[in-house]
Every structure is written in C-alpha cells, then in structure tokens.
Design a protein around this motif. Structure first.
Motif, PDB file in Angstrom:
ATOM      1  N   ALA A  31       5.238   0.635   5.503  1.00 30.99           N
ATOM      2  CA  ALA A  31       4.228   0.570   4.455  1.00 30.99           C
ATOM      3  C   ALA A  31       3.670  -0.832   4.346  1.00 30.99           C
ATOM      4  CB  ALA A  31       4.840   0.983   3.122  1.00 30.99           C
TER       5      ALA A  31
ATOM      6  N   ALA B  19       1.265  -3.124   1.377  1.00 28.73           N
ATOM      7  CA  ALA B  19       0.877  -3.047  -0.028  1.00 28.73           C
ATOM      8  C   ALA B  19       0.194  -4.329  -0.471  1.00 28.73           C
ATOM      9  CB  ALA B  19       2.112  -2.792  -0.888  1.00 28.73           C
ATOM     10  N   TRP B  20      -0.467  -4.240  -1.606  1.00 31.81           N
ATOM     11  CA  TRP B  20      -1.051  -5.384  -2.274  1.00 31.81           C
ATOM     12  C   TRP B  20      -0.413  -5.520  -3.657  1.00 31.81           C
ATOM     13  CZ3 TRP B  20      -4.254  -8.780   0.098  1.00 31.81           C
ATOM     14  CH2 TRP B  20      -4.899  -8.366   1.252  1.00 31.81           C
TER      15      TRP B  20
ATOM     16  N   PHE C   8       2.295  -4.715  -9.075  1.00 32.04           N
ATOM     17  CA  PHE C   8       1.826  -3.799  -8.033  1.00 32.04           C
ATOM     18  C   PHE C   8       0.344  -3.506  -8.217  1.00 32.04           C
ATOM     19  CE2 PHE C   8       1.806  -0.318  -5.143  1.00 32.04           C
ATOM     20  CZ  PHE C   8       1.084   0.701  -5.739  1.00 32.04           C
TER      21      PHE C   8
ATOM     22  N   GLU D 119      -0.633   0.602  -2.502  1.00 32.26           N
ATOM     23  CA  GLU D 119       0.139   0.645  -1.272  1.00 32.26           C
ATOM     24  C   GLU D 119      -0.320   1.809  -0.405  1.00 32.26           C
ATOM     25  OE1 GLU D 119       2.513   3.116  -0.305  1.00 32.26           O
ATOM     26  OE2 GLU D 119       2.400   4.311  -2.152  1.00 32.26           O
TER      27      GLU D 119
ATOM     28  N   THR E 129       1.419   4.085   2.783  1.00 33.76           N
ATOM     29  CA  THR E 129       2.607   4.368   3.579  1.00 33.76           C
ATOM     30  C   THR E 129       2.158   5.096   4.821  1.00 33.76           C
ATOM     31  OG1 THR E 129       3.884   4.489   1.550  1.00 33.76           O
ATOM     32  CG2 THR E 129       4.883   5.401   3.530  1.00 33.76           C
TER      33      THR E 129
ATOM     34  N   THR F 277      -1.190   7.087  -0.376  1.00 31.62           N
ATOM     35  CA  THR F 277      -1.596   5.861  -1.067  1.00 31.62           C
ATOM     36  C   THR F 277      -1.326   6.045  -2.548  1.00 31.62           C
ATOM     37  OG1 THR F 277      -3.868   6.632  -1.369  1.00 31.62           O
ATOM     38  CG2 THR F 277      -3.411   5.339   0.607  1.00 31.62           C
TER      39      THR F 277
ATOM     40  N   CYS G 229      -0.274  -9.787   0.092  1.00 35.19           N
ATOM     41  CA  CYS G 229      -0.070  -8.651   0.971  1.00 35.19           C
ATOM     42  C   CYS G 229       1.408  -8.587   1.340  1.00 35.19           C
ATOM     43  CB  CYS G 229      -0.920  -8.805   2.225  1.00 35.19           C
ATOM     44  SG  CYS G 229      -0.741  -7.473   3.426  1.00 35.19           S
TER      45      CYS G 229
ATOM     46  N   ARG H  67       8.221   2.116  -3.919  1.00 33.13           N
ATOM     47  CA  ARG H  67       7.041   1.547  -3.285  1.00 33.13           C
ATOM     48  C   ARG H  67       6.242   0.611  -4.182  1.00 33.13           C
ATOM     49  NH1 ARG H  67       5.036   7.080  -0.189  1.00 33.13           N
ATOM     50  NH2 ARG H  67       6.972   7.388   0.945  1.00 33.13           N
ATOM     51  N   ARG H  68       6.484   0.642  -5.464  1.00 30.12           N
ATOM     52  CA  ARG H  68       5.718  -0.220  -6.375  1.00 30.12           C
ATOM     53  C   ARG H  68       6.480  -1.473  -6.763  1.00 30.12           C
ATOM     54  NH1 ARG H  68       1.665   3.030 -10.145  1.00 30.12           N
ATOM     55  NH2 ARG H  68       1.002   4.622  -8.661  1.00 30.12           N
TER      56      ARG H  68
ATOM     57  N   TYR I 216       9.747  -4.764  -0.235  1.00 25.31           N
ATOM     58  CA  TYR I 216       8.999  -5.197   0.949  1.00 25.31           C
ATOM     59  C   TYR I 216       9.650  -6.411   1.592  1.00 25.31           C
ATOM     60  CZ  TYR I 216       5.587  -1.863  -0.650  1.00 25.31           C
ATOM     61  OH  TYR I 216       4.977  -0.696  -1.023  1.00 25.31           O
TER      62      TYR I 216
END
Length: 130
Positions: A36, A38-39, A50, A53, A55, A61, A99, A111-112, A117
C-alpha cells in the motif's frame, strides 16, 4: 534501500488545486505490488493525520472524511508511484504532506495509522491562503 520522495507542494489560494507526486525509488518494480501507499499530513502543533491510501492488491482506496470528494489518490504500482490530486483546497488543508509506503498487505483496520507504514518521505509543504 528504499527511498520515498514527494514533490508538487507549494502555495495556492483557497479554492485552487495542487497535485502531489510520490515515488518509492530503490525498489524493484514489483516491490509494493502487494502492499500500500498512502498520504498523511501534519499541520503545526497537530499530530500526523491520515489523508488517503491505496492498497494495490485489492485496489481499494479510502479517504479521510475531511478530504472526501475533494482529493483523489491514484498511481502506478509497477512504478511505485502514487499521486494526490487536491481540488477545492481550504485553508485547513495547510500542512506538510507525507507519502508512506509499505511492501506487504495491511489489515483494513490498520491502513489509516502511520505506524503501519515502513517507508516515509521527508514531506512537502502545502500552504493554502484565504
């Protein structure tokens, strides 16, 4: 050694648009194929938050509520690149935008979170004036 680098930040008036780019170099074309990107963003005096993102393995998204409908994430997983199109910018969007990339699958629930990451860029400043 993977390096992540953002570009495209700058100054813009409220209501304007900017497009950020991010590339994860030093990795083979398929390094993040199952992972993944993400920004996140961080405003002065605030925690990193967050933004969005993507994946790659399931093409999902997700977006923070504050940017939904205004920001769009896209990218090319074979090139380890991701973009953030930001439209209708608001002064509250002023922040350093980071990023992030991770080479492996991330659980939906993680993911958030920045801690999920592995690789991070140095950030690019976005300033929105009123």
């Amino acid at each position: 050694q993977v390096q992540v680098e953002e570009s495209g930040g700058g100054f813009v008036q409220a209501g304007g648009s900017l497009k950020l780019s991010c590339v994860a170099s030093g990795a083979s074309g398929g390094t993040f194929v199952s992972g993944a990107m993400a920004w996140f963003r961080q405003a002065p005096g605030k925690e990193r938050e967050f933004v969005t993102e993507i994946t790659w393995y399931d093409r999902r998204t997700s977006y923070a509520d504050s940017v939904k409908g205004r920001f769009t994430i896209s990218g090319d997983r074979t090139k380890n690149m991701v973009y953030l199109q930001m439209n209708n910018l608001e002064t509250e969007d002023t922040a350093v935008y980071y990023c992030a990339a991770h080479p492996n699958r991330l659980a939906l629930s993680t993911r958030r979170f920045p801690s999920a990451y592995r690789y991070w860029g140095p950030g690019t400043q976005v300033t929105v004036s009123s």
